[in-house]
Design a protein around this motif. Structure first.
Motif, PDB file in Angstrom:
ATOM      1  N   MET A 197       0.839  -1.200   0.000  1.00 51.07           N
ATOM      2  CA  MET A 197       0.000   0.000   0.000  1.00 51.07           C
ATOM      3  C   MET A 197       0.877   1.254   0.000  1.00 51.07           C
ATOM      4  N   GLY A 198       1.941   1.232   0.806  1.00 50.64           N
ATOM      5  CA  GLY A 198       2.859   2.362   0.845  1.00 50.64           C
ATOM      6  C   GLY A 198       3.560   2.577  -0.481  1.00 50.64           C
ATOM      7  N   LEU A 199       3.980   1.489  -1.114  1.00 55.60           N
ATOM      8  CA  LEU A 199       4.634   1.598  -2.419  1.00 55.60           C
ATOM      9  C   LEU A 199       3.690   2.190  -3.468  1.00 55.60           C
ATOM     10  N   LEU A 200       2.438   1.781  -3.452  1.00 51.34           N
ATOM     11  CA  LEU A 200       1.462   2.318  -4.400  1.00 51.34           C
ATOM     12  C   LEU A 200       1.247   3.813  -4.170  1.00 51.34           C
ATOM     13  N   THR A 201       1.273   4.239  -2.911  1.00 47.46           N
ATOM     14  CA  THR A 201       1.155   5.665  -2.605  1.00 47.46           C
ATOM     15  C   THR A 201       2.336   6.423  -3.168  1.00 47.46           C
ATOM     16  N   TRP A 202       3.546   5.903  -2.956  1.00 44.38           N
ATOM     17  CA  TRP A 202       4.739   6.556  -3.501  1.00 44.38           C
ATOM     18  C   TRP A 202       4.702   6.592  -5.023  1.00 44.38           C
ATOM     19  N   ILE A 203       4.267   5.512  -5.643  1.00 39.59           N
ATOM     20  CA  ILE A 203       4.184   5.460  -7.110  1.00 39.59           C
ATOM     21  C   ILE A 203       3.241   6.546  -7.628  1.00 39.59           C
ATOM     22  N   CYS A 204       2.112   6.731  -6.957  1.00 37.09           N
ATOM     23  CA  CYS A 204       1.150   7.753  -7.375  1.00 37.09           C
ATOM     24  C   CYS A 204       1.732   9.157  -7.217  1.00 37.09           C
ATOM     25  N   ILE A 205       2.458   9.393  -6.128  1.00 37.86           N
ATOM     26  CA  ILE A 205       3.080  10.702  -5.914  1.00 37.86           C
ATOM     27  C   ILE A 205       4.098  10.985  -7.021  1.00 37.86           C
ATOM     28  N   LEU A 206       4.919  10.000  -7.346  1.00 38.42           N
ATOM     29  CA  LEU A 206       5.953  10.184  -8.368  1.00 38.42           C
ATOM     30  C   LEU A 206       5.339  10.398  -9.744  1.00 38.42           C
ATOM     31  N   TRP A 207       4.311   9.615 -10.095  1.00 39.08           N
ATOM     32  CA  TRP A 207       3.679   9.774 -11.400  1.00 39.08           C
ATOM     33  C   TRP A 207       2.986  11.140 -11.499  1.00 39.08           C
ATOM     34  N   THR A 208       2.362  11.567 -10.413  1.00 45.00           N
ATOM     35  CA  THR A 208       1.715  12.880 -10.393  1.00 45.00           C
ATOM     36  C   THR A 208       2.737  13.984 -10.598  1.00 45.00           C
ATOM     37  N   HIS A 209       3.913  13.839  -9.981  1.00 45.44           N
ATOM     38  CA  HIS A 209       4.962  14.846 -10.147  1.00 45.44           C
ATOM     39  C   HIS A 209       5.461  14.883 -11.587  1.00 45.44           C
ATOM     40  N   ILE A 210       5.587  13.735 -12.214  1.00 45.36           N
ATOM     41  CA  ILE A 210       6.012  13.686 -13.609  1.00 45.36           C
ATOM     42  C   ILE A 210       4.995  14.430 -14.487  1.00 45.36           C
ATOM     43  N   CYS A 211       3.705  14.198 -14.246  1.00 42.72           N
ATOM     44  CA  CYS A 211       2.662  14.916 -14.993  1.00 42.72           C
ATOM     45  C   CYS A 211       2.720  16.416 -14.708  1.00 42.72           C
ATOM     46  N   PHE A 212       3.006  16.755 -13.446  1.00 41.81           N
ATOM     47  CA  PHE A 212       3.122  18.159 -13.033  1.00 41.81           C
ATOM     48  C   PHE A 212       4.238  18.861 -13.809  1.00 41.81           C
ATOM     49  N   VAL A 213       5.395  18.229 -13.902  1.00 41.52           N
ATOM     50  CA  VAL A 213       6.539  18.820 -14.604  1.00 41.52           C
ATOM     51  C   VAL A 213       6.275  18.880 -16.107  1.00 41.52           C
ATOM     52  N   LYS A 214       5.692  17.815 -16.671  1.00 45.96           N
ATOM     53  CA  LYS A 214       5.369  17.818 -18.102  1.00 45.96           C
ATOM     54  C   LYS A 214       4.427  18.961 -18.457  1.00 45.96           C
ATOM     55  N   GLY A 215       3.441  19.212 -17.611  1.00 47.53           N
ATOM     56  CA  GLY A 215       2.511  20.310 -17.853  1.00 47.53           C
ATOM     57  C   GLY A 215       3.202  21.658 -17.824  1.00 47.53           C
ATOM     58  N   MET A 216       4.137  21.828 -16.892  1.00 49.87           N
ATOM     59  CA  MET A 216       4.875  23.086 -16.819  1.00 49.87           C
ATOM     60  C   MET A 216       5.718  23.298 -18.069  1.00 49.87           C
ATOM     61  N   GLU A 217       6.324  22.206 -18.549  1.00 52.31           N
ATOM     62  CA  GLU A 217       7.137  22.307 -19.756  1.00 52.31           C
ATOM     63  C   GLU A 217       6.267  22.622 -20.968  1.00 52.31           C
ATOM     64  N   ALA A 218       5.106  21.973 -21.045  1.00 55.22           N
ATOM     65  CA  ALA A 218       4.218  22.189 -22.190  1.00 55.22           C
ATOM     66  C   ALA A 218       3.665  23.612 -22.209  1.00 55.22           C
ATOM     67  N   GLN A 219       3.380  24.144 -21.017  1.00 59.70           N
ATOM     68  CA  GLN A 219       2.817  25.490 -20.940  1.00 59.70           C
ATOM     69  C   GLN A 219       3.878  26.567 -20.803  1.00 59.70           C
ATOM     70  N   LYS A 220       5.162  26.127 -20.834  1.00 57.27           N
ATOM     71  CA  LYS A 220       6.295  27.052 -20.784  1.00 57.27           C
ATOM     72  C   LYS A 220       6.200  28.024 -19.590  1.00 57.27           C
ATOM     73  N   ILE A 221       5.925  27.451 -18.440  1.00 52.47           N
ATOM     74  CA  ILE A 221       5.837  28.246 -17.213  1.00 52.47           C
ATOM     75  C   ILE A 221       7.237  28.536 -16.688  1.00 52.47           C
ATOM     76  N   ASP A 222       7.441  29.743 -16.269  1.00 52.97           N
ATOM     77  CA  ASP A 222       8.742  30.151 -15.744  1.00 52.97           C
ATOM     78  C   ASP A 222       8.972  29.486 -14.381  1.00 52.97           C
ATOM     79  N   THR A 223       9.868  28.496 -14.351  1.00 50.53           N
ATOM     80  CA  THR A 223      10.121  27.755 -13.108  1.00 50.53           C
ATOM     81  C   THR A 223      10.946  28.549 -12.105  1.00 50.53           C
ATOM     82  N   SER A 224      11.469  29.707 -12.523  1.00 48.78           N
ATOM     83  CA  SER A 224      12.226  30.522 -11.574  1.00 48.78           C
ATOM     84  C   SER A 224      11.320  31.077 -10.479  1.00 48.78           C
ATOM     85  N   LYS A 225       9.991  31.041 -10.726  1.00 50.84           N
ATOM     86  CA  LYS A 225       9.040  31.516  -9.721  1.00 50.84           C
ATOM     87  C   LYS A 225       8.852  30.506  -8.597  1.00 50.84           C
ATOM     88  N   MET A 226       9.317  29.273  -8.820  1.00 49.75           N
ATOM     89  CA  MET A 226       9.080  28.217  -7.838  1.00 49.75           C
ATOM     90  C   MET A 226       9.955  28.413  -6.602  1.00 49.75           C
TER      91      MET A 226
END
Length: 607
Positions: free
Chosen positions: A463-492
């Protein structure tokens, strides 16, 4: 007049006493606000916050409730926001320092040897750090009270958020009985199961935990704060003590060093039902088999994602928490198992998880190390402290499970009956339902506590591994969206050091561990119990995901569809600005003392 927040709008004014503007945003919470007020008891010391509640929302299904726990006609109220920042921090630390380290490490040591124990903790430690970095990047951009299920729904797929939310709840309703089983194991050091059936102890502890969770959250937070402090002090003492024993400072003056890494060895050949797999293959198999215990030991570190919605100034505190997590992993886990492996051989008869371990054997390998060194009476003290460890962990696990179920109900993905709270702000229906799963720990009545403990570890770890997997996959989608929308990451405010690559690496390792964690069930004789308990979480997760997806007809959130500048983020930005202004004025009026500076740069990394 002080700033208040009503129906999502921030209303500011000037306070005659401090001119400080503060507000608190809660996405699913009530129309409530915080007024900073200078009280007579605080004239010389600082500020305190007084909650101003504008009444419950009429939409009870969406989770808009009176923050102070006032009940409406349906009996639905809200949770009291009485947990301070120090409470949240120490609950997270205390949740991570539990049975996985002080007891589960003994199972790994007995099964695979000190070398495999250290290696597995190092690998999983790196994975956990990458998970925390991924979660921290999302949490500092948009702090959500829903935690990582909210991020999964927003950045990946609503069905993924639903599935991970329920998987996380299931994990915690199993962790609590696992802790109770561990408590029965610890008590057997004094009283064997032949004298007193462990089910009696389990029943006593379960009733105690439910009673403690019926107290107000303020009492709970204060109690857990001091218990977690005891945990940290105890672990520091155990690390120092095992180092002294390994270097020959014990009463026996035996300088062990790395003796046990040579004889009987650093890696134990895999053994199952009296059959042994010799050679390098046997050592590799045994090393892989203990990954499950390492995963279980590290579970709870992701609690930062649960508390982020209630954290004070998350964009400052979350990055600090992640850095502290790295230091704590190095100290509490890596260093402790290194010294432990130097003090106790994997074939020591005193280990409860060895084939020769007797009923009254020590559940914790740390107690075995103390006993072997000839330190009289201290083993009794440490065993009692470890019992306190476990009961504290059980208490916080039941609290988290109860609040998780309440959160699921407030988001409309659990029955509304779980929203009911009493006049003290305790979600008593959620608590009662969660407590019934504590009865699973009574399995130790008919089976050995060691066997039941191992079964629960298998279930919870996946169960813990599945939670970590979901967090990591969500982060990958998060970064891909930022790249696609060309968001300035210097604001982070905070960026994961290894970025998307780090999440991909951790994701691959998590998937590999999830698939291989119980492959030993197929070696020699097929072990159906190990197979089912080790993999049952995967089909539950898949079924939950697809049922919700088909029923609700959800779709994957595209990279260009993610709303990064949502209303919630704008409100958080405004709140952060107000908070920083207030904090600046507070520090000008009450600058930190020399002792505070020393603490923040020393003990503050541990507590």
């Amino acid at each position: 007049m002080t700033p208040i927040k009503k129906n999502g709008e921030i209303m500011t004014g000037t306070s005659p006493s401090s001119s400080v503007e503060l507000s608190l945003f809660n996405k699913k919470g009530p129309s409530s606000s915080f007024v900073e007020k200078k009280g007579p008891e605080d004239n010389d010391s600082g500020y305190y916050q007084e909650a101003v509640v504008n009444g419950p929302s009429s939409d009870t299904h969406s989770g808009d409730f009176d923050a102070n726990g006032g009940n409406d006609s349906a009996g639905h109220g809200g949770l009291n926001r009485d947990l301070q920042a120090r409470h949240i921090t120490m609950i997270a630390i205390g949740g991570a320092l539990g049975t996985g380290l002080v007891i589960g490490s003994g199972a790994s040591l007995a099964a695979a040897g000190p070398g495999a124990l250290l290696l597995s903790f190092m690998i999983v430690g790196v994975i956990v750090w990458l998970v925390m970095c991924a979660l921290g990047e999302m949490a500092t951009w948009l702090p959500l009270s829903e935690g990582f299920p909210g991020y999964a729904s927003r950045f990946a797929d609503p069905a993924l958020g639903f599935a991970v939310g329920w998987i996380y709840y299931i994990k915690y309703i199993i962790v609590a009985p696992n802790q109770l089983t561990a408590a029965a194991l610890v008590i057997q050091y004094w009283v064997s199961r032949e004298v007193v059936n462990p089910g009696i102890w389990v029943a006593i502890f379960l009733v105690t935990l439910v009673t403690l969770n019926l107290f107000g959250v303020k009492i709970f937070g204060e109690m857990e704060f001091w218990l977690s402090c005891i945990k940290v002090v105890t672990m520091l003492g155990l690390i120092f003590l095992t180092m002294v024993i390994a270097l020959g400072g014990g009463p026996d003056h035996d300088r062990r060093g790395f003796r046990y890494w040579k004889d009987p060895g650093a890696f134990r050949p895999f053994e199952k039902n009296g059959q042994v797999m010799h050679g390098s293959a046997g050592k590799v198999v045994s090393s892989l088999s203990v990954m499950v215990t390492a995963v279980f030991a590290f579970m709870g570190t992701e609690l930062v994602g649960v508390t982020v919605g209630e954290a004070e100034n998350p964009r400052r505190n979350i990055p600090r928490a992640i850095k502290l997590t790295f230091y704590r992993i190095c100290l509490f886990y890596i260093v402790s198992v290194l010294f432990l492996g130097m003090c106790v051989p994997y074939n020591d008869a005193g280990l409860a998880f060895t084939k020769s371990g007797k009923t009254g054997a020590a559940a914790s390998p740390f107690v075995v190390a103390i006993t072997n060194a000839g330190i009289g009476k201290l083993d009794q003290v440490i065993n009692a402290a470890l019992l306190l460890f476990i009961l504290s962990g059980s208490n916080s696990d039941m609290y988290i499970a109860t609040r998780t179920l309440y959160g699921l109900a407030s988001n409309g993905i659990a029955p509304k009956v779980f929203l009911r709270v009493n006049r003290f702000g305790i979600p008593y229906v959620s608590l009662g339902f969660t407590a019934t799963f504590g009865l699973l720990s009574l399995l130790c009545i008919s089976s050995s506590a060691q066997r039941v403990f191992t079964i629960f570890v298998n279930i919870v770890s996946v169960m813990g591994l599945l939670t970590w997997i979901c967090i990591l996959w969500t982060h990958i989608c998060f970064v891909k969206g930022m790249e696609a929308q060309k968001i300035d990451t210097s604001k982070m405010v905070y960026r994961a050091p290894l970025g998307k690559i780090g999440s991909w690496v951790a994701l691959v390792f998590c998937c590999m561990i999830a698939l291989l964690k119980n492959f030993t069930a197929f070696i020699f004789d097929f072990d159906s119990v190990s197979f089912v308990t080790g993999y049952v979480g995967i089909p539950i997760f898949i079924i939950t995901f697809w049922v919700y997806k088909l029923v609700k007809k959800t779709h994957r959130v595209g990279a260009l569809e993610i709303d990064y500048e949502c209303m919630e983020k704008r409100k958080v930005d405004e709140e952060e600005k107000l908070f920083l202004e207030a904090e600046k004025r507070r520090l000008e009026e009450f600058p930190p003392s020399v002792w505070e500076k020393i603490y923040n740069n020393s003990l503050g990394y541990l507590f």
